[in-house]
Design an enzyme around this catalytic site. Sequence first.
Site, short mmCIF file in Angstrom:
data_model
loop_
_atom_site.label_atom_id
_atom_site.label_comp_id
_atom_site.label_asym_id
_atom_site.label_seq_id
_atom_site.Cartn_x
_atom_site.Cartn_y
_atom_site.Cartn_z
N CYS A 192 -9.72 -16.31 33.97
CA CYS A 192 -9.71 -16.51 35.38
C CYS A 192 -10.53 -15.31 35.98
CB CYS A 192 -8.39 -16.56 35.68
SG CYS A 192 -7.33 -14.97 35.67
N ARG B 189 19.46 5.02 10.07
CA ARG B 189 19.35 5.64 9.03
C ARG B 189 18.66 7.42 9.10
NH1 ARG B 189 18.33 3.88 3.84
NH2 ARG B 189 17.14 1.90 4.27
N CYS C 273 -3.41 -10.02 31.72
CA CYS C 273 -4.04 -10.62 32.88
C CYS C 273 -2.93 -10.54 34.03
CB CYS C 273 -4.59 -12.14 32.67
SG CYS C 273 -4.91 -12.97 34.06
N CYS D 235 -4.16 -18.19 36.67
CA CYS D 235 -5.13 -18.12 35.21
C CYS D 235 -4.72 -19.38 34.56
CB CYS D 235 -4.34 -16.75 34.41
SG CYS D 235 -5.48 -16.98 32.89
N CYS E 200 -10.00 -10.79 32.92
CA CYS E 200 -9.45 -11.87 32.22
C CYS E 200 -10.82 -12.86 31.74
CB CYS E 200 -8.51 -12.36 32.75
SG CYS E 200 -7.98 -13.94 32.15
N LYS F 151 17.07 -8.66 -0.12
CA LYS F 151 16.82 -7.43 0.63
C LYS F 151 16.14 -7.78 2.21
CE LYS F 151 13.96 -3.29 0.28
NZ LYS F 151 13.26 -3.24 1.36
N GLU G 69 21.57 -9.46 -4.06
CA GLU G 69 21.79 -9.85 -2.75
C GLU G 69 20.46 -9.63 -2.20
OE1 GLU G 69 24.01 -6.68 -1.06
OE2 GLU G 69 25.46 -6.78 -2.84
N GLU H 26 0.80 -1.26 0.07
CA GLU H 26 0.06 0.25 0.07
C GLU H 26 0.84 1.25 0.14
OE1 GLU H 26 -4.06 -1.29 2.54
OE2 GLU H 26 -2.17 -1.29 3.43
N LYS I 238 11.06 -5.72 -5.45
CA LYS I 238 10.24 -6.17 -4.32
C LYS I 238 9.16 -7.45 -4.36
CE LYS I 238 9.52 -3.75 -1.08
NZ LYS I 238 9.05 -2.49 -0.44
#
Length: 677
Positions: free
Chosen positions: A404, A140, A419, A425, A401, A119, A117, A36, A307
């Site tokens: 429990c 960076r 929790c 629990c 929770c 990525k 190489e 995106e 990509k």
Amino acid sequence: MKQEEAKLELDKLNSQIQHHDFLYYTQDNPQITDAEYDVLCHKRNLILESFPELASNNNYQDNVGSTPDAKFAKVKHAEKMLSLDNAFNQQDIEKFITRTKKLLDMDNSQSIAISCELKIDGLSFSVIYKKGEISQASTRGNGYFGENITNNVKTIKNLPHTIQNAPDSLEVRGEIYIDRSDFIQLNKDGNNFANPRNAAAGSVRQLDINITAQRKLKYFMYTIVNTKCLTQEETLNQLKTLGFCVNEHTITTNNIEDALNFYNQFYNNRSNISYDIDGIIYKVNDIKSQHILGATNKSPRWAIAYKFPAAEAKTLVNKISIQIGRTGVLTPIAELSPINIGGVIVTRASLHNKSEIERKDIREGDYVIVKRAGDVIPQVVDVDKNLRAQELTKFIFPTTCPSCGSNLFQAEQEVSIYCTGELFCKNQILEKIKHFVSKDAFNIIGFGKKQLLFFYEQGLITNIVDIFTLEEKISNSDLKLESLHGWGEKSIHNLFSAINNSKTISLENFIFALGIRFVGKYIAKILAKHFLSYEKWYHEMLRLAQDENYLLNIQQIGHKTIHSLKMFFTEQHNLDTINNLVRHLTITDAKTTSHLSLLHGKTIVFTGELSNMSRHEAKTKSETAGAKVSSSLSKNTDFLIVGNNPGSKYKKAQSLNIQILTEDLWLQYISPNTNEN
């Protein structure tokens, strides 16, 4: 589109890209997928191609990354850290090759050597060495300025702190990452990272370096700034010689078909690699040609990233359930109608946390876009609200929770909700018991997952205390264990013997065994060495309810760990469990050393089979003596300990002039100078 409309659209796209750069690079919390994001950049580039006159006022197109976070000191890059242009199909790569040849005044029929190489999907970083010693490490950032992460980077295993025969000044750059298996374990241990890249970036950019040190960060170096090497291939070899980790999956080729086959090979087999990759990087191999080609303000003209396409599909959310991990973190899970994504049938996807559900407004009955993040963990990336039925209501996150009924807790500036029931629990119990009997905790041999599940389902082990009353419970029940498949007299005897043998345990292992959030093996050892005895440790933990600041006096114990300890020890269920547990145990005091061993502060590596003990025991003894145990050799290794049938490390140690010790000599090195009280 008219120029005025194009300018408005360009401003809108720049604003969106800047926002998502900040989330990705600075907050380590992306809200859209890479695909995106690439679409936004592609739209912007199309406008600039159609209206080049807008480029002069479009400053944001020259940005790399995002503004450095103010919580870290700023570092100015001597040489700008550029990002790469992206290719999305084979035609883009062919155009890149053609354009490169043209800029180099080459005939199109001539071949050009290309370095191929992987990525790595991680965090870019730079390390500067002065006279062979680490001087500075940085992110960076925006390409011009990065964040000073020197102390954090020093905690990364196998990163040389000192380099022999190095030039007076050396700058190397690479990518920090985390293996998928370590990422999964990290989330099991109470974190809630969306993917391995976020985990690596978030770990490096911690203010508390002790947290960074506990994360299993790794790195690959890929370049030397202002290298004297003639080719990229030679640069990678030079990095190896200097002792850096360099990715082994590289080829150099003059044939574009070989370069594209390299892409296809790893696109189809990337799940077989232990870490995430999101494409292939193609670089002009000849360094002189790289200098001729130069760079734009944002990216080099001599490299491009091809990509991988995202693996996504649309399906129905049948239900949103809550999963509770060992450390009590509540993770919402989308129960999906089965869908094929990249050849894998997906029926569940992580929704990460409450904030993520609210931000995306995900509801039961929604149609959602599901992505296999890193090809492993499916996640919901978007909701198709056009298909939403009117009667669908917002999902209400539980306030206690679901397992429990204990209170839920959310730390300040954290998205995870967990929790506080801990040892009470039910949903946490089985995972906690597995941790409790593990090698670094009580080390109960023969108590594997199958055995634990069997006793749990039989109702014989419902909490960690039940382990030590198991033999009595079985003898008083109608269960004839030896008559069941998989059980015999010997295996039963061995199990009960292992349980009895584990009743004497060191304070360090006992603390670790409790599975308290943020209290791993390293922190458990620090706490044990500070308090020395169980009684002192327990008493001081109870103090946390009134005063938590006193623990800050312990070096390497941070606010997150202290708060986690406080939450654990203010829950009465946990105190009751500990008090019942210690009735069955002998907890030995932490050992102190009055003299340093000969291995104190040294880095050692083992190879071959040891005669007197297991590799795990040898590692523990060495660490107790103050040594750092590594799994791989480098120029920073001080000693190689050689057992029977040594492997290739033996020859490598000889070639690196690393001192070699026999097992007997190693035992002498860790014993004579050590006086345990």
